[in-house]
Scaffold this motif. Structure first.
Motif, short mmCIF file in Angstrom:
data_model
loop_
_atom_site.label_atom_id
_atom_site.label_comp_id
_atom_site.label_asym_id
_atom_site.label_seq_id
_atom_site.Cartn_x
_atom_site.Cartn_y
_atom_site.Cartn_z
N LYS A 171 -22.15 6.24 -55.35
CA LYS A 171 -21.43 6.05 -56.60
C LYS A 171 -21.74 4.69 -57.21
O LYS A 171 -21.91 4.57 -58.44
CB LYS A 171 -19.92 6.19 -56.36
CG LYS A 171 -19.08 6.13 -57.63
CD LYS A 171 -17.61 6.37 -57.33
CE LYS A 171 -16.78 6.33 -58.62
NZ LYS A 171 -15.33 6.57 -58.34
N ARG B 281 -23.99 5.61 -60.25
CA ARG B 281 -22.94 5.73 -61.28
C ARG B 281 -22.66 7.19 -61.62
O ARG B 281 -23.45 8.09 -61.36
CB ARG B 281 -23.32 4.95 -62.56
CG ARG B 281 -23.64 3.50 -62.33
CD ARG B 281 -22.44 2.72 -61.85
NE ARG B 281 -22.75 1.31 -61.63
CZ ARG B 281 -21.86 0.42 -61.20
NH1 ARG B 281 -20.62 0.81 -60.91
NH2 ARG B 281 -22.20 -0.83 -61.02
N THR B 282 -21.50 7.41 -62.21
CA THR B 282 -21.11 8.77 -62.57
C THR B 282 -21.67 9.15 -63.94
O THR B 282 -21.91 8.29 -64.79
CB THR B 282 -19.58 8.92 -62.59
OG1 THR B 282 -19.02 7.92 -63.44
CG2 THR B 282 -19.00 8.77 -61.20
N ARG C 249 -14.75 11.29 -61.56
CA ARG C 249 -14.99 11.14 -60.13
C ARG C 249 -16.02 12.15 -59.66
O ARG C 249 -15.94 13.32 -60.03
CB ARG C 249 -13.69 11.37 -59.34
CG ARG C 249 -12.56 10.42 -59.68
CD ARG C 249 -11.34 10.82 -58.86
NE ARG C 249 -10.18 9.98 -59.13
CZ ARG C 249 -9.01 10.11 -58.53
NH1 ARG C 249 -8.85 11.09 -57.63
NH2 ARG C 249 -8.01 9.32 -58.81
N PRO C 250 -16.95 11.73 -58.82
CA PRO C 250 -17.87 12.70 -58.22
C PRO C 250 -17.12 13.59 -57.23
O PRO C 250 -16.05 13.23 -56.75
CB PRO C 250 -18.90 11.82 -57.49
CG PRO C 250 -18.67 10.44 -57.99
CD PRO C 250 -17.24 10.36 -58.42
N LEU D 265 -23.01 12.54 -60.16
CA LEU D 265 -23.75 11.28 -60.15
C LEU D 265 -25.04 11.42 -60.95
O LEU D 265 -25.57 12.53 -61.12
CB LEU D 265 -24.07 10.85 -58.73
CG LEU D 265 -22.90 10.58 -57.80
CD1 LEU D 265 -23.39 10.31 -56.39
CD2 LEU D 265 -22.05 9.42 -58.30
#
Length: 342
Positions: free
Chosen positions: A116, A120-121, A127-128, A296
């Motif tokens: 994460k 990054r998302t 949220r992943p 992600l």
């Protein structure tokens, strides 16, 4: 653009050690002849291990990483050492575009935290989620998410999980409109928490999405094949997953005891051997190994820590298929459609 022909493998992660990881990579290479690998970890140890896999040497690059994330390491500890650990460097290969996906059998919490932070998302994802495919009695396996990345979720998170899970099912199972359900304590509309009911209301109204929302599903229907995607928070999902794995081991052990109980039972085992072999194959978690962190900007696959050679190869195979079928790009496109409709 990431190099879609390469998979970065954390060669030092997992309970079974480097030998099993390399054997799994070699097995995956035999199944996917065009695949290449970046093996991350202790370079001298990897080179020594490759002596028993000469067919793999010409198709692998070794990237040295002196440290290993331990099974008991906290995510915060792992993050501070990310640049020197085999897990962190494998993820960085995806970030740099040198690999299409990373595969690790190491510490799940550390893998999630480092992935994460590094990747990054996606836009539109809070949220992943950790998603995996479980065997069913139907024509296809079932995608279940979240399996432990988020112990508490709100309705918005569950809707996002549904969108990502549907894209995963379309990619892995070639389904045009996957059947999606929310895991609940009953199938009636009034059952469950406010969060689950709010998520259901949003999904029922989302007729612009490439999915078929079927309502709620109970835990005893996980393996029936009634739906293609089951969505839940990570707390419930992890319990459901561990319960299913434990039940599979219980059934296998029970059958083994029954067939060893007498001479007549042993004779019965020989007669029913083809059926029991099929059952063993279906229940073996190594044939379904490989969970992916969805949401992600890059693909990271979690292999079970205790996976054997077959399990490692299966996880790598899942990663290869997701890269080839552009799963990340499909999820981004679906999320863009959600935002446009909103």
């Amino acid at each position: 653009m990431p190099d879609s022909s390469r998979i970065a493998v954390d060669a030092m992660g997992g309970d079974e050690g480097l030998e099993v990881m390399l054997a799994g990579v070699a097995r995956a290479r035999r199944r996917f002849e065009g695949m290449k690998f970046i093996l991350v970890g202790n370079e001298p140890a990897i080179r020594d291990g490759l002596k028993t896999h000469p067919n793999l040497t010409a198709h692998s690059e070794i990237v040295h990483a002196p440290d290993v994330v331990g099974s008991s390491d906290k995510p915060s500890q792992a993050i501070r050492r990310a640049k020197s650990t085999s897990m962190g460097v494998a993820i960085d290969m995806v970030k740099q575009g040198r690999a299409g996906a990373a595969v690790s059998s190491g510490n799940t919490g550390a893998l999630m935290a480092m992935a994460k932070l590094a990747l990054r998302t996606m836009p539109g994802i809070d949220r992943p989620a950790l998603a995996a495919m479980l065997p069913t009695l139907g024509d296809n396996d079932v995608v279940v998410l979240d399996l432990g990345a988020n112990t508490e979720c709100d309705a918005r998170n569950l809707v996002q999980f549904a969108v990502m899970g549907a894209a995963y099912a379309r990619t892995t199972m070639d389904l045009a409109s996957p059947r999606v359900a929310l895991l609940n304590i009953g199938t009636e509309d009034q059952k469950g928490t406010d969060i689950i009911r709010d998520a259901a209301a949003t999904l029922r109204a989302a007729d612009h999405l490439p999915l078929d929302f079927t309502g709620f599903v109970e835990g005893d229907r996980l393996s029936r094949g009634d739906v293609d995607v089951i969505v839940c928070d990570g707390f419930s999902g992890n319990i459901a997953l561990k319960t299913a794995e434990g039940t599979a081991r219980f059934v296998a052990d029970l059958l083994r005891r029954a067939f060893q109980s007498s001479t007549r039972s042993k004779l019965g085992f020989l007669i029913s051997r083809p059926a029991t072999d099929l059952l063993r194959h279906h229940l073996d978690p190594n044939n379904h190994n490989g969970a992916v962190f969805l949401g992600l900007n890059g693909l990271v696959v979690k292999s079970h820590g205790g996976a054997n050679e077959l399990g490692v190869a299966t996880a790598i195979g899942h990663a290869a298929k997701m890269v080839r079928d552009s799963l990340t790009e499909k999820i981004i496109a679906d999320l863009a459609n959600v935002r446009a409709a909103a």
